[in-house]
Write an enzyme that holds these catalytic residues in place. Structure first.
Site, mmCIF file in Angstrom:
data_model
loop_
_atom_site.group_PDB
_atom_site.id
_atom_site.type_symbol
_atom_site.label_atom_id
_atom_site.label_comp_id
_atom_site.label_asym_id
_atom_site.label_seq_id
_atom_site.Cartn_x
_atom_site.Cartn_y
_atom_site.Cartn_z
ATOM 1 N N LYS A 160 0.787 -1.245 -0.042
ATOM 2 C CA LYS A 160 0.087 -0.111 -0.038
ATOM 3 C C LYS A 160 1.091 1.361 0.041
ATOM 4 O O LYS A 160 0.718 2.164 -0.806
ATOM 5 C CB LYS A 160 -0.860 -0.087 1.188
ATOM 6 C CG LYS A 160 -2.078 1.129 1.229
ATOM 7 C CD LYS A 160 -2.903 0.797 2.399
ATOM 8 C CE LYS A 160 -3.832 -0.198 2.642
ATOM 9 N NZ LYS A 160 -4.359 -0.771 3.964
ATOM 10 N N ARG A 173 -3.012 3.447 8.553
ATOM 11 C CA ARG A 173 -3.277 2.041 7.754
ATOM 12 C C ARG A 173 -2.445 1.201 7.461
ATOM 13 O O ARG A 173 -1.017 1.300 7.385
ATOM 14 C CB ARG A 173 -3.543 2.582 6.064
ATOM 15 C CG ARG A 173 -4.369 3.938 6.104
ATOM 16 C CD ARG A 173 -4.340 4.351 4.558
ATOM 17 N NE ARG A 173 -5.107 3.548 3.910
ATOM 18 C CZ ARG A 173 -5.273 3.603 2.497
ATOM 19 N NH1 ARG A 173 -4.699 4.597 1.876
ATOM 20 N NH2 ARG A 173 -6.110 2.838 1.882
ATOM 21 N N GLY A 185 -8.255 -6.673 4.361
ATOM 22 C CA GLY A 185 -9.253 -6.916 5.535
ATOM 23 C C GLY A 185 -8.626 -7.479 6.784
ATOM 24 O O GLY A 185 -8.999 -7.805 7.856
ATOM 25 N N MET A 226 -5.627 -7.041 8.511
ATOM 26 C CA MET A 226 -4.972 -6.060 9.551
ATOM 27 C C MET A 226 -5.940 -4.843 9.840
ATOM 28 O O MET A 226 -6.812 -4.836 8.906
ATOM 29 C CB MET A 226 -3.632 -5.704 9.366
ATOM 30 C CG MET A 226 -2.750 -7.053 9.603
ATOM 31 S SD MET A 226 -1.122 -6.941 9.077
ATOM 32 C CE MET A 226 -1.291 -6.307 7.272
ATOM 33 N N ARG A 257 -3.966 -1.552 -6.173
ATOM 34 C CA ARG A 257 -3.097 -2.928 -5.926
ATOM 35 C C ARG A 257 -3.505 -3.829 -7.077
ATOM 36 O O ARG A 257 -4.559 -3.504 -7.820
ATOM 37 C CB ARG A 257 -3.134 -3.363 -4.633
ATOM 38 C CG ARG A 257 -4.797 -3.914 -4.398
ATOM 39 C CD ARG A 257 -4.904 -4.601 -3.068
ATOM 40 N NE ARG A 257 -6.172 -4.602 -2.751
ATOM 41 C CZ ARG A 257 -6.676 -4.485 -1.586
ATOM 42 N NH1 ARG A 257 -6.010 -4.335 -0.734
ATOM 43 N NH2 ARG A 257 -8.052 -4.475 -1.264
ATOM 44 N N HIS A 291 -16.462 -7.917 1.555
ATOM 45 C CA HIS A 291 -15.587 -8.863 2.019
ATOM 46 C C HIS A 291 -15.826 -10.303 1.567
ATOM 47 O O HIS A 291 -14.789 -10.818 1.016
ATOM 48 C CB HIS A 291 -15.628 -8.770 3.566
ATOM 49 C CG HIS A 291 -14.801 -9.589 4.273
ATOM 50 N ND1 HIS A 291 -15.176 -10.979 4.819
ATOM 51 C CD2 HIS A 291 -13.368 -9.714 4.561
ATOM 52 C CE1 HIS A 291 -14.166 -11.670 5.142
ATOM 53 N NE2 HIS A 291 -13.217 -10.909 5.100
ATOM 54 N N SER A 345 7.970 -45.788 -11.673
ATOM 55 C CA SER A 345 6.963 -44.753 -11.487
ATOM 56 C C SER A 345 7.099 -44.600 -9.944
ATOM 57 O O SER A 345 6.727 -45.496 -9.197
ATOM 58 C CB SER A 345 5.560 -45.242 -12.051
ATOM 59 O OG SER A 345 4.595 -44.348 -11.466
ATOM 60 N N CYS A 375 3.171 -41.018 -9.733
ATOM 61 C CA CYS A 375 1.884 -41.197 -10.026
ATOM 62 C C CYS A 375 1.290 -40.886 -8.845
ATOM 63 O O CYS A 375 0.039 -41.145 -8.420
ATOM 64 C CB CYS A 375 1.595 -42.594 -10.449
ATOM 65 S SG CYS A 375 2.116 -43.936 -9.407
ATOM 66 N N TYR A 411 7.605 -37.856 -16.848
ATOM 67 C CA TYR A 411 6.290 -37.333 -16.698
ATOM 68 C C TYR A 411 5.789 -37.273 -15.415
ATOM 69 O O TYR A 411 6.445 -38.049 -14.377
ATOM 70 C CB TYR A 411 5.338 -38.296 -17.328
ATOM 71 C CG TYR A 411 4.894 -39.673 -16.816
ATOM 72 C CD1 TYR A 411 4.181 -39.969 -15.816
ATOM 73 C CD2 TYR A 411 5.894 -40.792 -17.340
ATOM 74 C CE1 TYR A 411 4.081 -41.182 -15.330
ATOM 75 C CE2 TYR A 411 5.764 -42.148 -16.764
ATOM 76 C CZ TYR A 411 4.795 -42.146 -15.761
ATOM 77 O OH TYR A 411 4.656 -43.387 -15.327
HETATM 78 P P1 ADP Z 1 -7.680 -2.168 3.704
HETATM 79 O O1 ADP Z 1 -6.059 -2.457 3.497
HETATM 80 O O2 ADP Z 1 -8.190 -3.108 4.605
HETATM 81 O O3 ADP Z 1 -8.475 -1.994 2.482
HETATM 82 P P2 ADP Z 1 -7.235 0.558 4.005
HETATM 83 O O4 ADP Z 1 -6.149 1.234 4.959
HETATM 84 O O5 ADP Z 1 -7.286 0.632 2.749
HETATM 85 O O6 ADP Z 1 -7.852 -0.682 4.718
HETATM 86 O O7 ADP Z 1 -8.649 1.502 4.678
HETATM 87 C C1 ADP Z 1 -9.677 1.129 4.706
HETATM 88 C C2 ADP Z 1 -10.881 2.213 4.133
HETATM 89 O O8 ADP Z 1 -10.436 3.573 4.671
HETATM 90 C C3 ADP Z 1 -10.484 2.100 2.570
HETATM 91 O O9 ADP Z 1 -11.913 2.366 2.194
HETATM 92 C C4 ADP Z 1 -9.827 3.343 2.456
HETATM 93 O O10 ADP Z 1 -10.125 4.192 1.159
HETATM 94 C C5 ADP Z 1 -10.384 4.351 3.563
HETATM 95 N N1 ADP Z 1 -9.314 5.224 3.839
HETATM 96 C C6 ADP Z 1 -8.077 5.115 4.207
HETATM 97 N N2 ADP Z 1 -7.387 6.074 4.379
HETATM 98 C C7 ADP Z 1 -7.949 7.258 4.077
HETATM 99 C C8 ADP Z 1 -8.022 8.611 3.863
HETATM 100 N N3 ADP Z 1 -6.747 9.176 4.294
HETATM 101 N N4 ADP Z 1 -8.783 9.293 3.706
HETATM 102 C C9 ADP Z 1 -10.403 8.686 3.450
HETATM 103 N N5 ADP Z 1 -10.370 7.354 3.524
HETATM 104 C C10 ADP Z 1 -9.454 6.589 3.878
HETATM 105 MG MG MG Z 2 -7.916 -0.686 1.202
#
Ligand code: ADP
Ligand code: MG
Ligand code: MG
Length: 849
Positions: A8, A77, A86, A88, A321, A437, A742, A809, A829
């Site tokens: 990220k 984040r 989701g 962490m 990503r 999710h 084999s 096998c 094989y």
């Molecule tokens: P995950 O890795 O679980 O997707 P994120 O770190 O991306 O967690 O954050 C969860 C949510 O919060 C995402 O929808 C992201 O876009 C939003 N978010 C994170 N940082 C900001 C920010 N600085 N301003 C607005 N929304 C944010």
């Molecule tokens: Mg995210």
């Protein structure tokens, strides 16, 4: 710099360098996380550097952290090198307290928004940092809405949120025993700490196990200025994919919610709108976003999963990503990108996880059979799933342990459900969209999923679900069609999958580069045909004992076993031979022109006899013998360790007439089909040879029979399974009498480790879970142990007979890492079950590349 910044963080930096609108921020490295996790403290100098960066952020944003008049708010984040969606934690709106919220109100002139942000912050902080369950906050929210008589969050006003803020703080105090921390710097420090520690939470741990992600790489932490999608109808937030993650279609695809913040879309609380709605509502923003998505895909040369937020008509990018996708989409995208000149064939081949192919080849719902469709939801992850309804992840695990197949039905799923999703056949949710999710995780797992089905009402406590008004309870069977979104009553009929063009193209590329041949394990003409359609180049293992079990012949098999004299035994065998001839004819025909390795009888004879008293009587009656007589035989054949007992070639030595009957049947079938214009290539295989003299003796018998029945003008060979350590270390001697080897790696693994797979359940999981063994050797070849024996056997065997044909096998033959190993040690094989043939073809190609 993903290793250091996490995926990220690295991509946020890179997007910033590309000139895209990304909220300013900074990244705390994975190194800092690892230091913290090891020492339970921050590295020396950490906070000096931190203060410096926070200053810089304040300058950039022209806002001050903790200010009463113009406060800076940030998100904290998580983000590891490998994306773990989701798993962490993330905290939004950090920096709010009773004073700064006033500043926010003054600045935005929007009290409703400000208190909404504040209550979200307390909820998230309380959950992530203080470990307070979401449900406490949710219950308070639900109660507040009920009291006011509204259904939607958007119907709540400033005062309502303000009151809830006070209540949330009470909850914090009650649940954690401490006051909500008002000092923003303290909040930030605690949040960073919590995100570091979320690396080791249960679901992150489970996710890493499932996806083979190392435990020691740590997460980075991104501190980023907040932008707000919940500032009114000119704001919103969304998730988009540069191509359809379900089908791979090249179309900009995604979902968004007006007047909402961050995780609302992913959490599946409200069912979102599509991007074409965005195009209608905010055409300029849509156009800008569309340009950016194309730029990002071109830049990363892969399908991107993008998070964006619109604050008062201003677009911001929050994440990009490589997007998770279904197997079908993965293949289509890779092949399309080669056509578009974006990537090479080689890259396309290396991009697909061979294990993913497996799901593609799973059955789908038969369109020609009537089905009772109960309701329709979003087709979130394709494929057909049949199972009993369960309502919790724990129940799913519980029931599957008892051998049940289950469908996990939930209002929505959260990362806590991951273990249940893993074992379920399919997943059904009431809320959430295509990027919820449930949908994302199901696609990653290759499981059918229907999300956001408005026609179902889940009552978890009562363990019932109303589907279109009709009640279903736990244990009722339903079918999900993840490709259409249909929920079907009962178990619907399924059909074999159809292969699609891009799949064939990719497989064609794989076939060009791979060095290993791929054969299949098939015991009957149907499996042989299926495998051939999937590209099998022969049969590497045809087990004859399965033929013995079939209803019309088990009687003769038992007569043979029970025979007291030669004559009765001969008579029983004479009845078995013609049916065996028919079996082999079918298989030779299906494999016309390709080699077929037929293994002579392997399991101990008692497996063909009844093992309980209740079953004795009818069997004895059918055989025309007394129960006492039958019992006596069963008793005589009883073994303490059947796996190490009277089986394999040992049967051929003590009961030569059985093997001789089989050999005659094989030759006879080959002769007949050959006359009919089919080209049989016969490989007769002797199992469980440990000493060269065993093979020598059986081979002499086979040659004698061939002389009597021949001469044949088709190809035939005699070879052996290599599945005992003794066979490996004496492979040079054995090779004198074998035309091929084999590896039976199932037995070889058990014999090398000295355990039986059937009994290892009580200790092997402890070994793998504690990391004492990195992998379960029954899943993937133990390369240092079993693999060394294989290496030795190949070398010794070919020192006697250069060019000796050697294959594998065991079940490992369709497992990608094992396939790579087989490539490395020079096998000719691999052979695997029909549905794994494409997996092996791709894995072999990747090994060659
Ligand atoms: P995950 O890795 O679980 O997707 P994120 O770190 O991306 O967690 O954050 C969860 C949510 O919060 C995402 O929808 C992201 O876009 C939003 N978010 C994170 N940082 C900001 C920010 N600085 N301003 C607005 N929304 C944010
Ligand atoms: Mg995210
Ligand atoms: Mg074996």
């Amino acid at each position: 710099m993903k290793d250091l910044l996490g995926g990220k963080g690295a991509n946020l930096s890179e997007m910033t360098s590309l000139g895209l609108p990304v909220p300013f921020g900074f990244t705390i490295t994975t190194e800092a996380c690892n230091y913290y996790l090891e020492h339970k403290d921050f590295p020396v100098g950490f906070f000096d550097a931190f203060d410096e960066k926070l200053d810089e952020l304040e300058h950039k944003m022209k806002k001050t952290f903790g200010s009463k008049t113009n406060p800076l708010l940030v998100s904290v984040r998580s983000g590891a090198r490998i994306s773990m969606p989701g798993m962490m934690d993330t905290v939004l709106n950090l920096g709010l307290n009773d004073e700064t919220v006033q500043g926010l109100i003054d600045k935005t002139r929007n009290p409703r928004f400000s208190y909404d942000a504040y209550r979200r912050f307390i909820n998230m902080f309380g959950n992530v940092v203080l470990g307070i369950g979401h449900k406490h906050f949710e219950e308070a929210l639900e109660a507040a809405k009920k009291k006011k008589g509204v259904k939607l969050d958007t119907d709540m006003g400033a005062d309502d949120w303000k009151a809830l803020v006070a209540e949330f703080k009470q909850i914090v105090k009650r649940q954690s025993g401490q006051d909500f921390p008002e000092d923003p710097r303290e909040q930030l420090k605690l949040a960073i700490r919590a995100v570091f520690e979320s690396w080791n939470n249960k679901r992150a741990f489970a996710y890493r196990r499932m996806n083979n992600i190392p435990d020691n790489i740590g997460t980075a932490v991104n501190v980023q200025a907040m932008v707000f999608g919940n500032m009114g109808e000119d704001s919103g937030t969304g998730v988009a994919f540069t191509r359809d993650p379900s089908t791979g279609e090249k179309c900009f695809y995604g979902e968004f919610l007006l007047n909402a913040q961050g995780e609302d879309v992913v959490a599946g609380i409200r069912t979102p709108q599509t991007l074409s709605d965005l195009q209608g509502k905010m055409p300029k923003i849509y156009e800008q976003l569309d340009k950016i998505q194309a730029q990002l895909e071109g830049h990363y040369r892969d399908m991107q999963d993008i998070e964006f937020t619109i604050e008062k008509g201003q677009l911001y990018l929050l994440q990009t990503r490589n997007g998770k996708r279904t197997a079908k989409a993965a293949i289509k995208i890779a092949v399309d990108m080669v056509d578009e000149g974006l990537i090479t064939e080689r890259e396309a081949l290396l991009r697909i996880d061979p294990n993913q192919l497996n799901v593609l080849l799973h059955p789908s719902i038969d369109p020609h059979v009537d089905k009772d469709v109960l309701a329709k939801g979003l087709p979130a992850s394709p494929g057909a799933a049949v199972g009993k309804i369960v309502f919790t992840a724990d129940e799913a695990c519980h029931q599957t342990e008892d051998g049940e197949k289950v469908i996990l039905v939930r209002k929505e799923t959260s990362p806590e459900d991951i273990h249940g999703m893993h074992v379920a056949e399919g997943i059904l949710t009431a809320t959430g969209g295509m990027t919820s999710h449930a949908a994302v995780v199901a696609r990653g797992m290759g499981k059918p999923c229907i999300a956001g089905c408005k026609k179902i009402i889940v009552n978890e406590d009562a363990k019932t679900v109303a589907i279109n008004g009709e009640h279903f309870a736990e244990g009722d069977v339903i079918t999900l069609d993840g490709s259409t979104g249909e929920i079907i009553r009962g178990a619907a009929a399924t059909i074999d999958p159809e292969l699609f063009d891009e799949f064939e193209v990719l497989m064609g590329w794989a076939d060009e580069v791979r060095k290993l041949q791929v054969r299949t394990n098939a015991d009957n003409p149907h499996d042989a045909e299926v495998a051939r359609r999937f590209g099998a180049e022969g049969i590497g293992l045809c087990r004859t004992e399965h033929m013995f079990f079939e209803e019309d012949r088990i009687l003769y098999v038992r007569q043979m076993i029970l025979a007291h004299d030669e004559k009765t035994r001969e008579a029983a065998l004479a009845k078995l031979r013609p049916v065996q001839v028919e079996d082999f004819k079918g298989i030779f025909k299906a494999m016309n022109g390709l080699p077929v390795t037929v293994r002579l009888l392997d399991p101990p004879l008692h497996e063909f006899l009844p093992n309980t008293d209740e079953k004795m009587a009818p069997v004895a009656k059918g055989l025309g013998v007394s129960v006492a007589d039958l019992k006596e035989t069963v008793h005589l054949l009883h073994e303490f360790n059947p796996m190490l007992g009277h089986r394999g070639v040992r049967l051929g030595i003590t009961h030569p007439e059985i093997y001789e009957m089989q050999v005659r049947a094989i030759f006879e079938a080959a002769k007949i089909v050959h006359h009919e214009g089919v080209t049989p290539i016969v490989e007769i295989e002797v199992p469980l040879v440990g000493h060269v003299n065993e093979l020598k003796k059986v081979r002499a018998m086979i040659e004698r029979v061939a002389e009597e029945m021949g001469p044949f003008d088709f190809e035939w060979k005699v070879g052996t399974m290599i599945e005992l350590p003794r066979a490996c270390v004496t492979a040079d001697e054995i090779a004198h009498h074998a035309d091929f080897f084999s590896f039976g790696t199932n037995d070889l693994t058990q014999m090398t480790f000295g355990f039986s797979r059937d009994d290892a359940g009580s200790f092997l999981p402890v070994y793998t879970e504690s990391g004492l063994l990195a992998d379960n050797p029954t899943d993937t070849i133990d390369q240092e142990g079993v693999g060394q024996l294989m290496r030795m056997a190949v070398k010794l065997g070919r020192s006697t007979k250069p060019g000796l044909e050697v294959g594998i096998c065991g079940e490992h033959g369709g497992e990608p890492r094992s396939v790579a190993f087989c490539h490395e040690i020079g096998l000719d094989y691999v052979s695997c079950s029909p549905y794994r043939v494409p997996v092996a073809r791709l894995a072999a190609a990747q090994a060659a590349l």
